[in-house]
Scaffold this active site. Sequence first.
Site, PDB file in Angstrom:
ATOM      1  N   LYS A  52      -4.419   3.429  -4.352  1.00  0.00           N
ATOM      2  CA  LYS A  52      -5.050   2.132  -4.090  1.00  0.00           C
ATOM      3  C   LYS A  52      -6.534   2.280  -3.770  1.00  0.00           C
ATOM      4  O   LYS A  52      -7.357   1.536  -4.278  1.00  0.00           O
ATOM      5  CB  LYS A  52      -4.385   1.429  -2.887  1.00  0.00           C
ATOM      6  CG  LYS A  52      -2.937   1.062  -3.073  1.00  0.00           C
ATOM      7  CD  LYS A  52      -2.437   0.203  -1.899  1.00  0.00           C
ATOM      8  CE  LYS A  52      -2.548   0.869  -0.545  1.00  0.00           C
ATOM      9  NZ  LYS A  52      -1.659   2.047  -0.365  1.00  0.00           N
ATOM     10  N   ARG A  81       0.743  -5.837   4.598  1.00  0.00           N
ATOM     11  CA  ARG A  81       1.711  -4.746   4.624  1.00  0.00           C
ATOM     12  C   ARG A  81       3.054  -5.177   5.191  1.00  0.00           C
ATOM     13  O   ARG A  81       3.977  -4.359   5.247  1.00  0.00           O
ATOM     14  CB  ARG A  81       1.167  -3.637   5.513  1.00  0.00           C
ATOM     15  CG  ARG A  81       0.827  -2.344   4.793  1.00  0.00           C
ATOM     16  CD  ARG A  81       0.128  -1.463   5.809  1.00  0.00           C
ATOM     17  NE  ARG A  81       0.196  -0.080   5.484  1.00  0.00           N
ATOM     18  CZ  ARG A  81      -0.816   0.619   4.963  1.00  0.00           C
ATOM     19  NH1 ARG A  81      -1.954   0.031   4.663  1.00  0.00           N
ATOM     20  NH2 ARG A  81      -0.676   1.902   4.744  1.00  0.00           N
ATOM     21  N   ARG A  86      -3.692  16.114  -0.333  1.00  0.00           N
ATOM     22  CA  ARG A  86      -4.836  15.487   0.346  1.00  0.00           C
ATOM     23  C   ARG A  86      -4.987  16.046   1.763  1.00  0.00           C
ATOM     24  O   ARG A  86      -6.101  16.224   2.242  1.00  0.00           O
ATOM     25  CB  ARG A  86      -4.632  13.965   0.395  1.00  0.00           C
ATOM     26  CG  ARG A  86      -5.854  13.211   0.892  1.00  0.00           C
ATOM     27  CD  ARG A  86      -5.696  11.718   0.726  1.00  0.00           C
ATOM     28  NE  ARG A  86      -4.944  11.118   1.813  1.00  0.00           N
ATOM     29  CZ  ARG A  86      -4.540   9.851   1.831  1.00  0.00           C
ATOM     30  NH1 ARG A  86      -4.801   9.057   0.811  1.00  0.00           N
ATOM     31  NH2 ARG A  86      -3.886   9.377   2.856  1.00  0.00           N
ATOM     32  N   ARG A 123      -7.240  13.710   8.171  1.00  0.00           N
ATOM     33  CA  ARG A 123      -6.580  12.542   8.761  1.00  0.00           C
ATOM     34  C   ARG A 123      -5.432  12.992   9.648  1.00  0.00           C
ATOM     35  O   ARG A 123      -4.584  13.764   9.237  1.00  0.00           O
ATOM     36  CB  ARG A 123      -6.073  11.603   7.661  1.00  0.00           C
ATOM     37  CG  ARG A 123      -7.119  10.593   7.264  1.00  0.00           C
ATOM     38  CD  ARG A 123      -6.658   9.724   6.141  1.00  0.00           C
ATOM     39  NE  ARG A 123      -5.413   8.992   6.422  1.00  0.00           N
ATOM     40  CZ  ARG A 123      -4.987   8.005   5.675  1.00  0.00           C
ATOM     41  NH1 ARG A 123      -5.670   7.636   4.605  1.00  0.00           N
ATOM     42  NH2 ARG A 123      -3.853   7.392   5.971  1.00  0.00           N
ATOM     43  N   ARG A 181       5.460   7.550   6.848  1.00  0.00           N
ATOM     44  CA  ARG A 181       4.652   6.451   6.290  1.00  0.00           C
ATOM     45  C   ARG A 181       5.287   5.908   5.019  1.00  0.00           C
ATOM     46  O   ARG A 181       5.248   4.699   4.764  1.00  0.00           O
ATOM     47  CB  ARG A 181       3.218   6.924   6.024  1.00  0.00           C
ATOM     48  CG  ARG A 181       2.362   6.887   7.294  1.00  0.00           C
ATOM     49  CD  ARG A 181       1.142   7.793   7.234  1.00  0.00           C
ATOM     50  NE  ARG A 181       0.348   7.613   6.056  1.00  0.00           N
ATOM     51  CZ  ARG A 181      -0.338   8.610   5.460  1.00  0.00           C
ATOM     52  NH1 ARG A 181      -0.296   9.832   5.944  1.00  0.00           N
ATOM     53  NH2 ARG A 181      -1.042   8.351   4.397  1.00  0.00           N
TER      54      ARG A 181
HETATM   55  P1  ADP Z   1      -2.018   4.987   3.586  1.00  0.00           P
HETATM   56  O1  ADP Z   1      -1.848   3.870   2.614  1.00  0.00           O
HETATM   57  O2  ADP Z   1      -2.239   6.312   2.926  1.00  0.00           O
HETATM   58  O3  ADP Z   1      -0.948   5.045   4.640  1.00  0.00           O
HETATM   59  P2  ADP Z   1      -4.109   3.520   5.002  1.00  0.00           P
HETATM   60  O4  ADP Z   1      -5.492   3.982   5.265  1.00  0.00           O
HETATM   61  O5  ADP Z   1      -3.950   2.318   4.124  1.00  0.00           O
HETATM   62  O6  ADP Z   1      -3.371   4.784   4.379  1.00  0.00           O
HETATM   63  O7  ADP Z   1      -3.361   3.223   6.390  1.00  0.00           O
HETATM   64  C1  ADP Z   1      -3.346   4.149   7.437  1.00  0.00           C
HETATM   65  C2  ADP Z   1      -2.690   3.556   8.680  1.00  0.00           C
HETATM   66  O8  ADP Z   1      -3.452   2.429   9.145  1.00  0.00           O
HETATM   67  C3  ADP Z   1      -1.284   3.026   8.509  1.00  0.00           C
HETATM   68  O9  ADP Z   1      -0.309   4.034   8.594  1.00  0.00           O
HETATM   69  C4  ADP Z   1      -1.193   2.031   9.680  1.00  0.00           C
HETATM   70  O10 ADP Z   1      -1.010   2.701  10.897  1.00  0.00           O
HETATM   71  C5  ADP Z   1      -2.593   1.438   9.703  1.00  0.00           C
HETATM   72  N1  ADP Z   1      -2.689   0.208   8.883  1.00  0.00           N
HETATM   73  C6  ADP Z   1      -3.442   0.055   7.749  1.00  0.00           C
HETATM   74  N2  ADP Z   1      -3.297  -1.173   7.250  1.00  0.00           N
HETATM   75  C7  ADP Z   1      -2.426  -1.828   8.047  1.00  0.00           C
HETATM   76  C8  ADP Z   1      -1.854  -3.129   8.048  1.00  0.00           C
HETATM   77  N3  ADP Z   1      -2.147  -4.031   7.081  1.00  0.00           N
HETATM   78  N4  ADP Z   1      -0.988  -3.439   9.041  1.00  0.00           N
HETATM   79  C9  ADP Z   1      -0.682  -2.575  10.001  1.00  0.00           C
HETATM   80  N5  ADP Z   1      -1.175  -1.336  10.060  1.00  0.00           N
HETATM   81  C10 ADP Z   1      -2.040  -0.953   9.100  1.00  0.00           C
END
Ligand code: ADP
Length: 191
Positions: free
Chosen positions: A15, A90, A129, A135, A146
Amino acid sequence: MPLDLVLLGPPGSGKGTQAARLAAKYGIPAIATGDILRAQVEAGTGLGVQVKAYLDRGELAPDSLVIDLIRHRLADRDTLRGFILDGFPRTVPQAQALDVLLIELGRPLDAVLYLDVDRQSLLDRLGHRAEIDQRSDDRPDVIAHRIDVFLDQTAPLIDYYRQQSKLRLIDGMQPPERVAAAIDATVGSLP
Ligand code: ADP
């Protein structure tokens, strides 16, 4: 007319890569809630302190916090010509809140692009990654969690947006430039 898109897909589906490319192509911001939350954690803000433990464990941050964050971000003028949401919504409550917000703003979503990638490829990509970046949630146990959180809480959005006729399926197993071409063809054919 603005171009308002959501990129939906599991962690590691690509994404972020595609959102950045679309942002450059159309001159509109890519808004990644994960990036915003990580920046808040690093800056040690109140919001960062509240969400750090969720991020570290691979759990979702509370809906209310993330919805608030998006409400404010979509009020910024750089979104007038469109936006690409990466990592939001999400959960079903987040999607419902976004619908309400966009009705208020009079600008419904144009499409939700779902990047489809199988579980083993996600594990391989995120494991790789983890070797290059720093991270705190790219540890093997947290990565697997996740993906489970995605299947449990985010995958229901596939049907949610299918029912709204907004969902567009993209084969995310292809090389990035082929995924890009598939996305461009889909976006180019939007009404
Ligand atoms: P990935 O898709 O690889 O998990 P992201 O950077 O999109 O990485 O998200 C990392 C973390 O940020 C998630 O595991 C969650 O803890 C938090 N997060 C991101 N977007 C949301 C969201 N829309 N609602 C709740 N938590 C979120």
